[in-house]
Design a protein around this motif. Structure first.
Motif, PDB file in Angstrom:
ATOM      1  N   ILE A   4       0.518  11.156   1.789  1.00 22.52           N
ATOM      2  CA  ILE A   4      -0.271  10.423   2.695  1.00 22.52           C
ATOM      3  C   ILE A   4      -0.046  10.392   4.177  1.00 22.52           C
ATOM      4  O   ILE A   4      -0.868  10.498   5.088  1.00 22.52           O
ATOM      5  CB  ILE A   4      -0.607   8.721   2.001  1.00 22.52           C
ATOM      6  N   GLU A  66      -3.073  11.698   5.605  1.00 19.33           N
ATOM      7  CA  GLU A  66      -4.249  12.275   4.800  1.00 19.33           C
ATOM      8  C   GLU A  66      -4.620  13.449   5.105  1.00 19.33           C
ATOM      9  O   GLU A  66      -5.781  13.882   4.884  1.00 19.33           O
ATOM     10  CB  GLU A  66      -5.352  10.901   4.632  1.00 19.33           C
ATOM     11  N   ARG A 162      -4.543   1.259   3.437  1.00 23.95           N
ATOM     12  CA  ARG A 162      -4.254   2.499   2.614  1.00 23.95           C
ATOM     13  C   ARG A 162      -2.601   2.565   2.761  1.00 23.95           C
ATOM     14  O   ARG A 162      -2.161   3.149   1.898  1.00 23.95           O
ATOM     15  CB  ARG A 162      -4.841   3.909   3.207  1.00 23.95           C
TER      16      ARG A 162
END
Length: 511
Positions: A4, A66, A162
């Motif tokens: 990520i 991401e 996130r």
């Protein structure tokens, strides 16, 4: 699955110092990734680069989030993509409600008017996710630190987080609150939320982290995978300091003398609720050259006892006697307490121990201005000379005594606080959580200083929430619960189990 987050070759310089030098960090989706290092290693700087506090273009290296370049020019840029940082100093407004704090800057509005019903409904959903059972209308000032931390996390969840960054999240929390927060991180992991955890509590990191990246002197030196190899605290310390530490606590041969201070029947009441005693008929004694600990759970009355003794800086309706060297002394004001030979190193060095915007020299002499004054005029040359002597004696790492306290690491800030009080030439030092938020290497240095203070014949009264710290340093330990002393142990008889038994036994008797 691709990571990520990737930070590659991150370097960041300030005038006269390179804070980060070619740092690399990779975080996988749903991973708890710990970031460890001594104070000043670059952990917070790296996270400020990531979150946009230090904008893209002010550092070297690349961030990929991401799968896309992370060119964050402000915190709002990173938050919009789900990167949320929770700092050690909580960013809450005390006089606003839980709901108002959670949606501050992200108001639930319709046609420019805040939708009260929608705000409260969404607030309850977020509070349920973090296990906070309060009314959305409760003012944050009425919450304990543990619950305030949960409000901060609920606020992060409201931004569709996130990647959650937590900087020393358990530093000010009790054991139960710390446990609850760690369980919450594990729940987030199951939901696919990644976390970067910065902490000096290595036992917590060993329990919850999937991987650990170690920073040393602004460089990433290694990443340890806890999923494939058992990583203990000693292994983490070796990476942080570059060597093995044979012992967490310096050796000391106690030279304990006569009774230096006695406190008799000390009682103090809550500063607002006068009918509520927070310290109840406490008596203690402290000998020359002795380090005496006070153990207890959060809210047991330890800090209230210390502050009420030090010039009645906490509480009302205070009664009891204090004698030093066999003579009763007046500690009714801070000036009188200092004159009597007391010094108090607060648990909150940033808010109460230092003037962060001032330099080392001014902070060092602040509690004893007559010591650097002539006819009420401060002699700046004398101030710098004395501060320089303490800088050398206390091994304060700085470019000089003109450096602002705000730019020092936590361990060096604490050494400045200790210097300030040593300049008053106290007989008794009360140390309240003296190593909170300090890395393992700096802790060892603070422990060495505490031993030296006792070796000089001073008495040290030490409050700590870390029981191994009390057991490793103290000659005797008093145990406090609900404002009373409920046990006393000599070093040879003290253990974590014995201390907890004394606390639990007193709860049963009072229950």
């Amino acid at each position: 699955m691709p990571p990520i987050l990737e930070m590659r070759g991150i370097s960041k310089a300030f005038p006269g110092v390179k804070a980060l030098d070619d740092v690399n960090l990779t975080v996988e989706p749903g991973e708890i990734h710990a970031l460890v290092g001594e104070n000043g290693a670059g952990k917070s700087t790296l996270m400020k680069v990531l979150s946009g506090v230090y904008p893209h273009g002010t550092y070297e290296g690349e961030i990929t989030y991401e799968g896309r370049p992370g060119h964050f020019r402000a915190i709002s840029d990173s938050e919009r993509l789900g990167i949320v940082i929770i700092h050690q100093e909580l960013a809450l407004v005390p006089d606003l409600s839980i709901a108002e704090n959670i949606f501050l800057g992200n108001e639930q509005a319709r046609f420019g008017i805040i939708d009260r019903e929608r705000t409260c409904a969404r607030c309850r959903e977020l509070m349920a996710l973090v296990g906070l059972d309060e009314s959305p209308d409760t003012l944050v000032t009425h919450l304990g630190v543990g619950k305030q931390q949960l409000v901060e996390i609920a606020k992060a969840l409201s931004k569709a987080v996130r990647l959650l960054i937590l900087d020393e999240p358990t530093a000010s929390l009790s054991e139960p609150d710390s446990e609850a927060l760690l369980r919450l991180l594990l729940r987030f992991k199951d939901q696919g939320i990644a976390s970067i955890l910065i902490s000096h509590k290595l036992n917590e990191i060993s329990r919850v982290a999937d991987r650990i990246t170690v920073l040393r002197d602004g460089t990433s030196v290694e990443t340890l995978d806890c999923r494939t190899t058992a990583i203990d605290e000693d292994r983490i310390i070796r990476g942080m300091v570059g060597r093995a530490m044979a012992s967490r606590y310096p050796t000391r041969e106690p030279r304990i003398g006569d009774v230096l201070m006695e406190v008799s029947d000390w009682t103090a009441h809550h500063p607002v609720h006068a009918d509520r005693p927070v310290v109840r008929n406490v008596s203690l004694n402290l000998r020359r050259g002795e380090i005496v600990g006070i153990a207890g759970l959060m809210g047991s009355g330890r800090t209230e006892l210390a502050m009420s003794l030090f010039g009645r800086s906490y509480g009302q309706g205070i009664s009891g006697r204090v004698t030093i060297d066999g003579a009763e002394v007046d500690v009714s004001t801070i000036d009188r307490a200092i004159a009597a030979g007391l010094a108090y190193v607060t648990e909150d060095r940033k808010q109460l121990g230092l003037i962060l915007g001032e330099d080392i020299a001014k902070n060092t002499t602040l509690a004893n201005l007559p010591g650097v004054s002539t006819a009420t005029v401060i002699d700046r040359d004398a101030e710098h000379r004395i501060a320089g002597a303490y800088r050398t004696k206390m091994r304060i790492r700085s470019f000089g005594v003109a450096q602002q306290a705000v730019n020092l690491s936590g361990g060096n800030q604490q050494k400045v606080v200790l210097s300030k009080w040593l300049f008053t030439e106290p007989k008794v030092l009360i140390l309240d959580e003296p190593t909170r938020g300090i890395d393992v290497g700096a802790k060892y240095e603070i422990y060495t200083i505490i031993n030296e203070l006792a070796g000089d014949g001073r008495g040290v009264l030490m409050i700590s929430s870390e029981m191994p710290e009390l057991l490793g340093l103290c000659d005797r330990i008093y145990v406090m619960n609900e404002g009373r002393f409920v046990g006393e142990f000599r070093r040879a008889d003290a253990s974590q189990e014995a201390i907890m038994r004394a606390i639990m036994r007193s709860k049963d008797l009072n229950g």
